[in-house]
Design a protein around this motif. Structure first.
Motif, PDB file in Angstrom:
ATOM      1  N   SER A  35       7.850   6.230  17.088  1.00 30.77           N
ATOM      2  CA  SER A  35       9.279   6.006  17.355  1.00 30.77           C
ATOM      3  C   SER A  35       9.614   6.191  18.828  1.00 30.77           C
ATOM      4  O   SER A  35      10.669   5.753  19.282  1.00 30.77           O
ATOM      5  CB  SER A  35      10.127   6.959  16.504  1.00 30.77           C
ATOM      6  OG  SER A  35       9.993   8.304  16.950  1.00 30.77           O
ATOM      7  N   TRP A  54      13.611   2.753  21.192  1.00 30.83           N
ATOM      8  CA  TRP A  54      13.884   2.413  19.793  1.00 30.83           C
ATOM      9  C   TRP A  54      15.059   3.208  19.239  1.00 30.83           C
ATOM     10  O   TRP A  54      15.781   2.728  18.355  1.00 30.83           O
ATOM     11  CB  TRP A  54      12.640   2.634  18.947  1.00 30.83           C
ATOM     12  CG  TRP A  54      11.489   1.794  19.398  1.00 30.83           C
ATOM     13  CD1 TRP A  54      10.315   2.221  19.938  1.00 30.83           C
ATOM     14  CD2 TRP A  54      11.420   0.362  19.379  1.00 30.83           C
ATOM     15  NE1 TRP A  54       9.515   1.149  20.252  1.00 30.83           N
ATOM     16  CE2 TRP A  54      10.155  -0.001  19.917  1.00 30.83           C
ATOM     17  CE3 TRP A  54      12.284  -0.649  18.962  1.00 30.83           C
ATOM     18  CZ2 TRP A  54       9.764  -1.325  20.041  1.00 30.83           C
ATOM     19  CZ3 TRP A  54      11.877  -1.967  19.077  1.00 30.83           C
ATOM     20  CH2 TRP A  54      10.644  -2.294  19.609  1.00 30.83           C
ATOM     21  N   ASN A  57      18.084   1.370  20.355  1.00 33.58           N
ATOM     22  CA  ASN A  57      18.299   0.225  19.467  1.00 33.58           C
ATOM     23  C   ASN A  57      18.972   0.649  18.175  1.00 33.58           C
ATOM     24  O   ASN A  57      19.887  -0.029  17.672  1.00 33.58           O
ATOM     25  CB  ASN A  57      16.956  -0.446  19.144  1.00 33.58           C
ATOM     26  CG  ASN A  57      16.478  -1.349  20.255  1.00 33.58           C
ATOM     27  OD1 ASN A  57      17.106  -1.446  21.298  1.00 33.58           O
ATOM     28  ND2 ASN A  57      15.340  -1.987  20.046  1.00 33.58           N
ATOM     29  N   PHE A  58      18.511   1.770  17.628  1.00 33.00           N
ATOM     30  CA  PHE A  58      19.064   2.233  16.353  1.00 33.00           C
ATOM     31  C   PHE A  58      20.547   2.566  16.489  1.00 33.00           C
ATOM     32  O   PHE A  58      21.368   2.122  15.675  1.00 33.00           O
ATOM     33  CB  PHE A  58      18.285   3.459  15.861  1.00 33.00           C
ATOM     34  CG  PHE A  58      18.866   4.085  14.625  1.00 33.00           C
ATOM     35  CD1 PHE A  58      18.606   3.545  13.372  1.00 33.00           C
ATOM     36  CD2 PHE A  58      19.683   5.204  14.705  1.00 33.00           C
ATOM     37  CE1 PHE A  58      19.149   4.106  12.225  1.00 33.00           C
ATOM     38  CE2 PHE A  58      20.225   5.774  13.565  1.00 33.00           C
ATOM     39  CZ  PHE A  58      19.968   5.228  12.325  1.00 33.00           C
ATOM     40  N   ASP A  61      22.868  -0.439  16.911  1.00 31.29           N
ATOM     41  CA  ASP A  61      22.827  -1.458  15.864  1.00 31.29           C
ATOM     42  C   ASP A  61      23.852  -1.121  14.786  1.00 31.29           C
ATOM     43  O   ASP A  61      23.714  -0.129  14.064  1.00 31.29           O
ATOM     44  CB  ASP A  61      21.418  -1.515  15.253  1.00 31.29           C
ATOM     45  CG  ASP A  61      21.215  -2.749  14.382  1.00 31.29           C
ATOM     46  OD1 ASP A  61      22.131  -3.094  13.621  1.00 31.29           O
ATOM     47  OD2 ASP A  61      20.126  -3.356  14.465  1.00 31.29           O
ATOM     48  N   THR A 237      12.207   0.179  15.482  1.00 27.83           N
ATOM     49  CA  THR A 237      13.510   0.782  15.215  1.00 27.83           C
ATOM     50  C   THR A 237      13.507   1.440  13.842  1.00 27.83           C
ATOM     51  O   THR A 237      14.200   2.434  13.611  1.00 27.83           O
ATOM     52  CB  THR A 237      14.625  -0.284  15.279  1.00 27.83           C
ATOM     53  OG1 THR A 237      14.525  -0.998  16.505  1.00 27.83           O
ATOM     54  CG2 THR A 237      16.000   0.360  15.178  1.00 27.83           C
TER      55      THR A 237
END
Length: 273
Positions: A35, A54, A57-58, A61, A237
């Motif tokens: 991760s 990542w 990104n999480f 999102d 992600t």
């Protein structure tokens, strides 16, 4: 010769435990490590460079964040409802001595035996038949059903060994039935009750099989979102999302320990007379 065989058996047992622990822990270590991978693709383990890419990104999102918020809300409500209902059912089963007690207990615990996929599909058909199409309501109903047996089972385990004379003594001293429960029975059975609540929260946050059948485009859990992204846009992600799920579980335990104290909350163990 016998001593040699005993020593060999002991070392074999230790080796077996080590292998099992490695088998359980290593996948988690891999997920956590990956991760933080700085690469834009899933490469070999371990990563050559590390970053928070990542995780960014999480948390940027909306699809994942909506799933996370739904998971937390469903898990909290499920825990409260399942624990309350489980305590009531366990006390009723503990006090009931008439015919059919084992049948009732088996019915309460039946969701543990039926495969989760079957439970999810059956609930989907049932909710469609009664006209419930709201995804959040269906998720909540499904999670209560699959977590309820855990709260019943652990509470029953906590009630084992609590002599009825203790409650009778409290009532003979002027306490009513409600006061006798909160002052005598509940503290002694607290370990099982809290364990059931923790199980309910953890299983609700983690469930996939039942939730897949009950979600809607607007109401879905984080595990369902992870499964969906694995099919459409697989990247790391998902590893970051898995770590976030673990962090919430650890954070719950840490908050309980810091604010109340796990020893005080759970107690020293299940009461035995």
């Amino acid at each position: 010769m016998k001593r040699l065989i005993d020593n060999a058996a002991a070392w074999l047992s230790i080796a077996n435990i080590i292998v099992l622990l490695a088998f359980l822990i290593f996948p988690i270590v891999v997920a956590v490590t990956m991760s933080f991978d700085a690469r834009e693709y899933m490469g070999r383990f371990p990563p050559t460079e590390y970053s928070l890419h990542w995780y960014e990104n999480f948390f940027s999102d909306a699809y994942y964040l909506r799933g996370l918020s739904t998971s937390l809300l469903v898990a909290v409500i499920t825990t409260v409802v399942s624990t309350t209902a489980g305590i009531s059912a366990a006390i009723a089963l503990d006090r009931y001595t008439g015919p059919g007690k084992q049948v009732l207990e088996s019915l309460f615990l039946s969701p543990l035996i039926v495969p989760a996929v079957v439970v999810g599909f059956a609930l989907l058909l049932f909710f469609a038949m009664v006209g419930i199409f709201d995804g959040f309501t269906r998720l909540l109903g499904g999670h209560i059903i699959i977590t309820f047996p855990y709260t019943v089972r652990t509470t029953l385990a906590g009630l084992v060994g609590i002599r009825k004379t203790l409650t009778e003594a409290a009532m003979s001293l002027g306490a009513n039935e409600r006061q006798a429960f909160w002052d005598v029975t509940f503290p002694l059975a607290r370990t099982g009750i809290v364990a059931g609540a923790v199980f309910a929260f953890a299983f609700s946050m983690d469930d996939v099989a039942v939730s897949l059948f009950l979600t809607s485009p607007d109401s879905y859990t984080l595990p369902v979102a992870m499964v969906s992204m694995m099919r459409t846009n697989f990247d790391l992600t998902i590893a970051a999302a898995a770590v976030v799920l673990m962090i919430f579980t650890f954070a719950l335990i840490l908050v309980l320990d810091r604010t109340i104290g796990l020893d005080r909350l759970i107690g020293k163990g299940v009461f035995r007379s």
